[in-house]
Write a protein that holds these residues in place. Structure first.
Motif, PDB file in Angstrom:
ATOM      1  N   LYS A  13      52.776 -14.651   5.410  1.00 28.30           N
ATOM      2  CA  LYS A  13      54.160 -15.107   5.603  1.00 28.30           C
ATOM      3  C   LYS A  13      54.530 -15.053   7.081  1.00 28.30           C
ATOM      4  O   LYS A  13      54.169 -14.109   7.780  1.00 28.30           O
ATOM      5  N   ASP A  14      55.237 -16.073   7.533  1.00 28.98           N
ATOM      6  CA  ASP A  14      55.663 -16.171   8.935  1.00 28.98           C
ATOM      7  C   ASP A  14      54.494 -16.303   9.907  1.00 28.98           C
ATOM      8  O   ASP A  14      54.660 -16.065  11.106  1.00 28.98           O
ATOM      9  N   GLY A  15      53.313 -16.668   9.395  1.00 29.91           N
ATOM     10  CA  GLY A  15      52.140 -16.811  10.258  1.00 29.91           C
ATOM     11  C   GLY A  15      52.238 -17.998  11.195  1.00 29.91           C
ATOM     12  O   GLY A  15      53.012 -18.934  10.971  1.00 29.91           O
ATOM     13  N   HIS A  16      51.420 -17.964  12.244  1.00 29.47           N
ATOM     14  CA  HIS A  16      51.453 -19.007  13.276  1.00 29.47           C
ATOM     15  C   HIS A  16      50.029 -19.398  13.634  1.00 29.47           C
ATOM     16  O   HIS A  16      49.239 -18.576  14.072  1.00 29.47           O
ATOM     17  N   MET A  17      49.699 -20.664  13.449  1.00 25.61           N
ATOM     18  CA  MET A  17      48.408 -21.207  13.870  1.00 25.61           C
ATOM     19  C   MET A  17      48.618 -21.988  15.154  1.00 25.61           C
ATOM     20  O   MET A  17      49.495 -22.843  15.237  1.00 25.61           O
ATOM     21  N   VAL A  18      47.813 -21.668  16.175  1.00 25.86           N
ATOM     22  CA  VAL A  18      47.885 -22.397  17.444  1.00 25.86           C
ATOM     23  C   VAL A  18      46.550 -23.100  17.665  1.00 25.86           C
ATOM     24  O   VAL A  18      45.511 -22.459  17.779  1.00 25.86           O
ATOM     25  N   THR A  19      46.594 -24.428  17.691  1.00 25.54           N
ATOM     26  CA  THR A  19      45.384 -25.229  17.860  1.00 25.54           C
ATOM     27  C   THR A  19      45.258 -25.659  19.311  1.00 25.54           C
ATOM     28  O   THR A  19      46.180 -26.250  19.869  1.00 25.54           O
ATOM     29  N   ILE A  20      44.096 -25.342  19.919  1.00 24.48           N
ATOM     30  CA  ILE A  20      43.875 -25.748  21.310  1.00 24.48           C
ATOM     31  C   ILE A  20      42.619 -26.587  21.456  1.00 24.48           C
ATOM     32  O   ILE A  20      42.245 -26.953  22.574  1.00 24.48           O
ATOM     33  N   GLY A  21      41.962 -26.891  20.344  1.00 26.85           N
ATOM     34  CA  GLY A  21      40.775 -27.744  20.391  1.00 26.85           C
ATOM     35  C   GLY A  21      40.615 -28.453  19.067  1.00 26.85           C
ATOM     36  O   GLY A  21      41.178 -28.018  18.055  1.00 26.85           O
ATOM     37  N   LEU A  22      39.888 -29.572  19.087  1.00 22.90           N
ATOM     38  CA  LEU A  22      39.761 -30.408  17.887  1.00 22.90           C
ATOM     39  C   LEU A  22      38.294 -30.690  17.592  1.00 22.90           C
ATOM     40  O   LEU A  22      37.917 -31.815  17.254  1.00 22.90           O
ATOM     41  N   GLN A  23      37.460 -29.635  17.683  1.00 23.50           N
ATOM     42  CA  GLN A  23      36.016 -29.829  17.467  1.00 23.50           C
ATOM     43  C   GLN A  23      35.714 -30.285  16.051  1.00 23.50           C
ATOM     44  O   GLN A  23      34.652 -30.850  15.800  1.00 23.50           O
ATOM     45  N   GLY A  24      36.633 -30.051  15.112  1.00 28.37           N
ATOM     46  CA  GLY A  24      36.442 -30.474  13.730  1.00 28.37           C
ATOM     47  C   GLY A  24      37.343 -31.632  13.336  1.00 28.37           C
ATOM     48  O   GLY A  24      37.650 -31.810  12.159  1.00 28.37           O
ATOM     49  N   GLY A  25      37.775 -32.444  14.300  1.00 30.97           N
ATOM     50  CA  GLY A  25      38.524 -33.653  13.981  1.00 30.97           C
ATOM     51  C   GLY A  25      40.024 -33.536  14.169  1.00 30.97           C
ATOM     52  O   GLY A  25      40.569 -32.436  14.279  1.00 30.97           O
TER      53      GLY A  25
END
Lengths: 322, 322
Positions: A226-238
Motif C-alpha cells: 500500500k502507498d508503494g512507489h515504482m520509479v522507472t529509469i530504464g526500459l530494457q524490457g520494453g
C-alpha cells in the motif's frame, strides 16, 4: 582536442563505429567552466546513444559521456579557480579531452577518491538520489526493490538503501551476481531465472527502482505494498504494457518515470546540490563504495560499450583520458 | 435507530433495494464519539457500494454514507463535549440516525455553514485536498485539468484550483455543464463529445484529477507537460489500459491512484487536519462555495442514487436525516 566521435549505424553496418578523432575544443557559454578531463564514466545511456536510441537533448554536446572528473582549465564567467579538481555531471561530452560544464553541475571530488573513482560515481549518485531519495522518499524500515542489482545503478542503490536503513531486495540473473549484491548488503536475493519476484515480494515493497519497464510492469505493481512507489529509469524490457489502474487504486500506488539528462539547468543544479549534501558523506565514510569493473583508455570506448551490451560487467567501466 | 439498509442485487433483481429499517445503534470503540446525524452527503462510492462494486473496508460500518454533519451525542473516551456540532469524514454509516466516528475524523462545521451544507463538503474537501494539494502539490501558475468538471468533485476542484492560483481546464459532456464550470472559474472548457482534450492541451497540463481511468489513460499522458502528475480517483472508464512508459520517461511523468476510504486512522486524521488548515478558510471566505443540487429525506436515499447514476445532477445531493 581529441574526442570519441560516432559514425551512426546504418542498415548495412548496424554497429556504431567509435573513433578517436581531432575535434574543436568546446566554446564556453555564460556560466560554464572548461574542464580538462582526466577520467570519464561509461553508462548504458552512452550505448543507447551510440545505437541511435537516445536523442541528444537540445544544446548538449554531440559527444558521448554523462560524467567525468578533471581539473578546471578555464573558469569562464564563474568565480571558480583554474586548477580546481572537480567531478562533473554532464549532458554529454565526457568522452573527450575537454568539456564545457555549467557551474551548477560541478561537484567536489569525494574525500579520498581518485579521478577515476570520482568519474565512476557522479551519474549514478545523482540518478539514484534524485529518484529514490528525493522523488520516492525512501525511509528507514521500508522495503526497497532494485532490479539489476549487480549493475552500476544496482550496486550503488543497494548500498544507499542500506545506509538509509531500508530492507533491500534485488533481482539478478546469476548466482555470482547475487553474491555480489549480498556482499554489498542486499537482504533478499532473487534470481529472476528461477523465481517470480512478484510472488516472493507480493504486497511487501515500498519503493522499486526499475530499469526494465513494460516487461515487469504488472509484477512490479503486484510486489508493491500500500502507498508503494515504482520509479522507472530504464526500459530494457520494453515501453508499452497493460496497466491495471484498479490494482493501483486498491493499493494507492504511484508510478514515476524519469530521466536525468533532459532536465533543465536549475533542476540539475538542485539535484547536484542535494546529492553532494546527502551522498558525498556516505562516500567519504565508506557507507557507499565505488564499484569499478575496469578502466580502459579513451581510445577503447568501443570495447567499453561492447562489454556493457553483453552484460559482462559488474560495476562501472571508466575511461582514462589522461 | 433508523438506517438505510441494503438488499444486494441478484441476477433476477439486478437493482439494489434500499430500505429505511430499524437497526441497533452503533457501539463505540475506544477513541470514537457517537454522532447524532442531521445530514448525510451522497457520493458516487455509495452508488458503487449499493451495486456490490465497492467492498466495505474491514471494521467499517455496513451502512452507506461517507460523510455527515450532526451533534455529538456521546463523547465516549474522548475529551469532546456532548452537544458539539461536528462535520465527519466516515468509513461508512452516514445514512443513519447515529454513527460512530473516530475523533481524528471530526471537523468543525465551516464558518457560516448549515448542517446540510457541511455534510455536502467533507468527503470532497478531504479527497481533493489530499490528492491535489498534498500528493500532486498543485502550485500557483500551473495548469490543472479536471475531468467531470460539473460533478461534486469537479465543482469543488475548479474553485480550489482557482484559489491556489492555477489555470483550470475542465472536460464535461454538455454546454450547460461547461457553463456551470465557467461560472465557478474554469478557464479552459472542453466538451468531450466535440473535442479531444489531449489535442487541445497537449504537453500543457501539470496536474490532472482523473475519475475516468483506462479510457483516458493515453490521452491524459499526452496532455501532461514535463514533470506532470495524473491522480486517478475513479475508474468510470475502466480499469485496464495500455501504458506507454517511454512517453512517461521522456516527459518525466507521474501517475498515482488513490482512495480515501481504505486509508488507516492515522492517515485519515492527518488528511482531516490538513484539510481543515488549508480548505476551511477557503470555505469561510467564499473562495470555495458548496454546490448542492438538492436535498432529499433519508428515506429517499434510493432516488438519490438513481439521480447520480443518471448523471442528472450538478453538484451534491444531501440527505436530511432530522
Amino acid at each position: 582536442m581529441k574526442a570519441i566521435t560516432l559514425i551512426e549505424p546504418t542498415e548495412t553496418n548496424p554497429k556504431a563505429q567509435l573513433n578517436l578523432a581531432e575535434v574543436p575544443t568546446p566554446e564556453l557559454q555564460d556560466g560554464e567552466v572548461l574542464v580538462k578531463v582526466h577520467a570519464a564514466g561509461v553508462n548504458r545511456a552512452d550505448l543507447l546513444q551510440s545505437q541511435g536510441n537516445y536523442p541528444v537533448p537540445p544544446g548538449a554536446s554531440e559527444f558521448l559521456g554523462l560524467e567525468c572528473a578533471g581539473v578546471i582549465e578555464d573558469p569562464g564567467t564563474t568565480g571558480r579557480s583554474k586548477g580546481e579538481k572537480v567531478a562533473c555531471l554532464l549532458a554529454g561530452g565526457g568522452y573527450a579531452e575537454y568539456v564545457a560544464v555549467p557551474e551548477g553541475q560541478l561537484m567536489p571530488i569525494p574525500e579520498g577518491y581518485s579521478m577515476v573513482e570520482a568519474a565512476s560515481i557522479v551519474e549514478v549518485a545523482c540518478t539514484v538520489w534524485s529518484n529514490i531519495g528525493m522523488l520516492a522518499g525512501l525511509k528507514k524500515g521500508q522495503t526497497f526493490l532494485i532490479h539489476g542489482g549487480a549493475g552500476g545503478i544496482g550496486t550503488f542503490a543497494i548500498q544507499m538503501g542500506k545506509a538509509l536503513g531500508a530492507t533491500v531486495a534485488v533481482t539478478a540473473g546469476s548466482a555470482e551476481k547475487l553474491a555480489t549484491c549480498k556482499e554489498l548488503g542486499a537482504d533478499i536475493l532473487i534470481n529472476y531465472r528461477e523465481e517470480d519476484f512478484a510472488e516472493v515480494l507480493k504486497n511487501k515493497v515500498d519503493v522499486i527502482l526499475d530499469i526494465i519497464g513494460a516487461k515487469y510492469l504488472n509484477q512490479n505493481l503486484t510486489a508493491l505494498a500500500k502507498d508503494g512507489h515504482m520509479v522507472t529509469i530504464g526500459l530494457q524490457g520494453g515501453r508499452k504494457g497493460e496497466l491495471n489502474l484498479g490494482l493501483m487504486l486498491n493499493k494507492r500506488l504511484n508510478i514515476s518515470a524519469t530521466a536525468l539528462r533532459s532536465r533543465d539547468l536549475a533542476d540539475k543544479a538542485n539535484i547536484v546540490a542535494q546529492t553532494i549534501e546527502h551522498i558525498w558523506p556516505m562516500l567519504a565514510d565508506g557507507r557507499i563504495t565505488h564499484q569499478i569493473d575496469r578502466t580502459l583508455p579513451l581510445s577503447e570506448a568501443g570495447q567499453a560499450l561492447d562489454l556493457l551490451e553483453d552484460s559482462a560487467v559488474t560495476g562501472k567501466i571508466v575511461l582514462e583520458v589522461r
